[in-house]
Design an enzyme around this catalytic site. Structure first.
Site, short mmCIF file in Angstrom:
data_model
loop_
_atom_site.label_atom_id
_atom_site.label_comp_id
_atom_site.label_asym_id
_atom_site.label_seq_id
_atom_site.Cartn_x
_atom_site.Cartn_y
_atom_site.Cartn_z
N HIS A 1 0.84 -1.20 0.00
CA HIS A 1 0.00 0.00 0.00
C HIS A 1 0.88 1.25 0.00
CE1 HIS A 1 -3.80 -2.06 1.85
NE2 HIS A 1 -3.27 -2.77 0.88
N GLU B 1 0.98 3.79 1.94
CA GLU B 1 1.53 4.13 3.24
C GLU B 1 2.73 3.26 3.61
OE1 GLU B 1 -1.67 3.54 2.36
OE2 GLU B 1 -3.04 4.20 3.95
#
Length: 148
Positions: free
Chosen positions: A57, A59
């Site tokens: 992801h 992040e």
């Protein structure tokens, strides 16, 4: 010597640039930047398709880069800007790295952490809704186009 101080919208626009890069790579368009002392130290966008890794992801990519940049697993003086509310996995990574502030654009009512729990301690400040419409529209248009 003057110091330029950027605001949340500026950094969210940088995260949106990352989300557009993900879109161009046919990834779910989520982008992230991590800021320390008013400077972007890491960037990331979703790479789950390219890397064939469901944990890649935006992040996580940005957190890994920030840890490398700072030479520390703790990001206590950092702010994470992400276009869509973090999922539980990414919220857990925020907690473990001790990021002090999270800013996100649009809520994720299906997979966002706040639908399940509040994983952050009281030291983490959360700001939501920064450039919310742009962040939400990018995601919604991506999925509309996928369903055609």
């Amino acid at each position: 010597m003057s110091v330029i101080v950027y605001d949340d919208e500026y950094f969210m626009r940088q995260a949106l640039n990352e989300a557009v890069q993900a879109l161009e790579e046919d990834e779910i368009p989520i982008g992230c930047v991590i800021v320390c002392n008013n400077k972007i130290i890491a960037r990331g966008h979703n790479m789950t398709q390219r890397l064939n890794d469901s944990t890649s992801h935006a992040e996580i990519i940005a957190i890994t880069a920030a840890e490398e940049y700072l030479g520390s697993k703790y990001l206590t003086d950092c702010t994470l800007y992400v276009t869509i509310e973090p999922c539980l996995m990414c919220a857990g990574a925020v907690m473990w790295t001790q990021i002090s502030r999270v800013v996100f654009g649009a809520k994720d009512t299906k997979r966002g952490y706040s639908s399940y729990c509040t994983p952050f301690n009281s030291k983490v400040t959360v700001t939501q809704g920064v450039l919310e419409e742009e962040c939400r529209d990018l995601m919604q248009n991506f999925f509309k186009n996928k369903r055609k």
